[in-house]
Design an enzyme around this catalytic site. Structure first.
Site, short mmCIF file in Angstrom:
data_model
loop_
_atom_site.label_atom_id
_atom_site.label_comp_id
_atom_site.label_asym_id
_atom_site.label_seq_id
_atom_site.Cartn_x
_atom_site.Cartn_y
_atom_site.Cartn_z
N ARG A 1 -9.62 -9.17 -6.25
CA ARG A 1 -9.22 -8.17 -7.26
C ARG A 1 -10.45 -7.36 -7.71
O ARG A 1 -10.36 -6.15 -7.91
CB ARG A 1 -8.52 -8.84 -8.44
CG ARG A 1 -7.14 -9.36 -8.03
CD ARG A 1 -6.51 -10.24 -9.11
NE ARG A 1 -5.99 -9.48 -10.24
CZ ARG A 1 -4.84 -8.82 -10.24
NH1 ARG A 1 -4.08 -8.80 -9.15
NH2 ARG A 1 -4.43 -8.17 -11.30
N GLU B 1 2.53 -15.71 -0.89
CA GLU B 1 2.41 -14.46 -0.12
C GLU B 1 1.82 -14.71 1.27
O GLU B 1 2.25 -14.09 2.25
CB GLU B 1 1.58 -13.43 -0.91
CG GLU B 1 2.33 -12.95 -2.15
CD GLU B 1 1.52 -12.02 -3.06
OE1 GLU B 1 2.07 -11.58 -4.08
OE2 GLU B 1 0.34 -11.74 -2.75
N PHE C 1 9.58 2.24 -10.33
CA PHE C 1 8.94 2.62 -9.07
C PHE C 1 9.34 1.72 -7.90
O PHE C 1 8.81 1.88 -6.80
CB PHE C 1 7.42 2.61 -9.23
CG PHE C 1 6.84 1.29 -9.69
CD1 PHE C 1 6.60 0.25 -8.81
CD2 PHE C 1 6.52 1.10 -11.03
CE1 PHE C 1 6.08 -0.96 -9.24
CE2 PHE C 1 5.99 -0.11 -11.47
CZ PHE C 1 5.77 -1.14 -10.58
N HIS D 1 -3.40 -4.24 -1.33
CA HIS D 1 -2.74 -5.18 -2.24
C HIS D 1 -3.58 -6.44 -2.35
O HIS D 1 -4.26 -6.82 -1.40
CB HIS D 1 -1.35 -5.56 -1.68
CG HIS D 1 -0.75 -6.76 -2.37
ND1 HIS D 1 -0.11 -6.67 -3.58
CD2 HIS D 1 -0.72 -8.07 -2.03
CE1 HIS D 1 0.30 -7.89 -3.95
NE2 HIS D 1 -0.05 -8.75 -3.02
N THR E 1 -5.28 -1.08 -10.19
CA THR E 1 -4.12 -0.56 -9.46
C THR E 1 -4.18 0.96 -9.35
O THR E 1 -3.89 1.53 -8.29
CB THR E 1 -2.82 -0.96 -10.19
OG1 THR E 1 -2.80 -2.39 -10.33
CG2 THR E 1 -1.59 -0.52 -9.43
N LYS F 1 -2.54 -1.14 3.11
CA LYS F 1 -1.21 -0.52 3.05
C LYS F 1 -1.07 0.69 3.98
O LYS F 1 -2.07 1.22 4.47
CB LYS F 1 -0.92 -0.12 1.60
CG LYS F 1 -0.85 -1.31 0.63
CD LYS F 1 -0.40 -0.83 -0.74
CE LYS F 1 -0.33 -1.98 -1.73
NZ LYS F 1 0.20 -1.54 -3.04
N TYR G 1 8.39 -7.72 -2.97
CA TYR G 1 8.16 -7.12 -4.29
C TYR G 1 9.34 -7.34 -5.24
O TYR G 1 9.51 -6.57 -6.19
CB TYR G 1 7.89 -5.62 -4.13
CG TYR G 1 6.47 -5.30 -3.67
CD1 TYR G 1 5.38 -5.60 -4.46
CD2 TYR G 1 6.24 -4.70 -2.44
CE1 TYR G 1 4.08 -5.30 -4.06
CE2 TYR G 1 4.94 -4.39 -2.02
CZ TYR G 1 3.87 -4.70 -2.84
OH TYR G 1 2.59 -4.40 -2.44
N ASN H 1 -1.90 3.12 -2.99
CA ASN H 1 -3.18 2.63 -3.51
C ASN H 1 -3.96 1.76 -2.52
O ASN H 1 -4.74 0.90 -2.92
CB ASN H 1 -3.00 1.94 -4.87
CG ASN H 1 -2.18 0.69 -4.79
OD1 ASN H 1 -1.57 0.39 -3.76
ND2 ASN H 1 -2.15 -0.08 -5.87
N ARG I 1 -10.18 0.66 -3.85
CA ARG I 1 -9.21 1.65 -4.35
C ARG I 1 -9.91 2.92 -4.85
O ARG I 1 -9.42 4.03 -4.65
CB ARG I 1 -8.32 1.04 -5.42
CG ARG I 1 -7.24 0.12 -4.82
CD ARG I 1 -6.49 -0.59 -5.89
NE ARG I 1 -5.33 -1.33 -5.40
CZ ARG I 1 -4.81 -2.37 -6.03
NH1 ARG I 1 -5.35 -2.81 -7.15
NH2 ARG I 1 -3.76 -2.99 -5.53
P1 CMP Z 1 0.34 -3.94 -5.61
O1 CMP Z 1 -0.92 -4.61 -5.96
O2 CMP Z 1 0.75 -3.95 -4.19
O3 CMP Z 1 1.52 -4.58 -6.47
C1 CMP Z 1 2.60 -3.85 -6.99
C2 CMP Z 1 2.55 -2.42 -6.62
O4 CMP Z 1 3.40 -1.57 -7.33
C3 CMP Z 1 1.18 -1.87 -6.92
O5 CMP Z 1 0.23 -2.42 -6.04
C4 CMP Z 1 1.39 -0.39 -6.82
O6 CMP Z 1 1.26 0.09 -5.50
C5 CMP Z 1 2.85 -0.27 -7.24
N1 CMP Z 1 2.92 0.41 -8.51
C6 CMP Z 1 2.54 -0.07 -9.70
N2 CMP Z 1 2.75 0.84 -10.65
C7 CMP Z 1 3.27 1.95 -10.04
C8 CMP Z 1 3.70 3.21 -10.49
N3 CMP Z 1 3.64 3.54 -11.78
N4 CMP Z 1 4.19 4.06 -9.57
C9 CMP Z 1 4.28 3.72 -8.28
N5 CMP Z 1 3.88 2.50 -7.80
C10 CMP Z 1 3.38 1.65 -8.68
#
Ligand code: CMP
Length: 142
Positions: free
Chosen positions: A86, A127, A58, A116, A92, A10, A50, A113, A103
């Site tokens: 994963r 995807e 968020f 993905h 996450t 990212k 998304y 983070n 991460r």
């Molecule tokens: P990702 O695996 O890309 O899939 C969904 C994304 O939403 C996740 O990683 C995070 O980057 C984002 N995300 C999930 N929870 C939150 C949160 N509480 N605040 C901001 N971003 C979030």
């Protein structure tokens, strides 16, 4: 179990110079990179990618972040790839990510983070197709 997953390095990780380290960790974890490209995701692409999260508080922050700078998108191959990736990236929220995961090592917070990973074989297929044509999934490995 499928043998492919979709991964993104990212904008936070690319901008802070972690691209090489994350690719190293990806290869060290045994993945073959079947396709990869540095791309500037548009706001419209981020909204569509998304869309499942559009009711979440968020969502706008996520869309803005994912279109804020270059992202490295990849199609990865390994046996049981979705779960294996994963496990490699960790939870996450980096404060909950296991030691040594991407991460835990490189993410700033739950939003920024670093990486993905697809959450199912079905989503991995969707995807990968969102970013790569069949012709871009190469037979050889990096
Ligand atoms: P990702 O695996 O890309 O899939 C969904 C994304 O939403 C996740 O990683 C995070 O980057 C984002 N995300 C999930 N929870 C939150 C949160 N509480 N605040 C901001 N971003 C979030």
């Amino acid at each position: 179990m499928g043998n492919k997953t979709f991964a993104m390095i990212k904008p936070d990780a690319v901008a802070s110079g972690k691209l090489g380290k994350v690719i190293d960790a990806t290869l060290a974890a045994g993945f073959n990179i079947k396709a990869g490209r540095l791309t500037l995701i548009t706001k419209a692409q981020a909204q569509e990618f998304y869309a499942v999260h559009r009711e979440r508080p968020f969502y706008n922050e996520l869309v803005d972040f994912m279109s804020s700078g270059p992202t490295f998108v990849m199609a990865l191959e390994q046996e049981n790839a979705v779960q294996a990736w994963r496990d490699t990236i960790g939870a996450t929220d980096p404060t909950e990510a296991a030691a040594g995961t991407i991460r835990q090592l490189y993410a700033e917070n739950k939003g920024r983070n670093a990486v993905h990973g697809s959450d199912s074989d079905e989503n991995a297929e969707k995807e990968i197709a969102f970013f790569f044509s069949e012709a871009e999934i190469i037979a050889s490995n990096l």
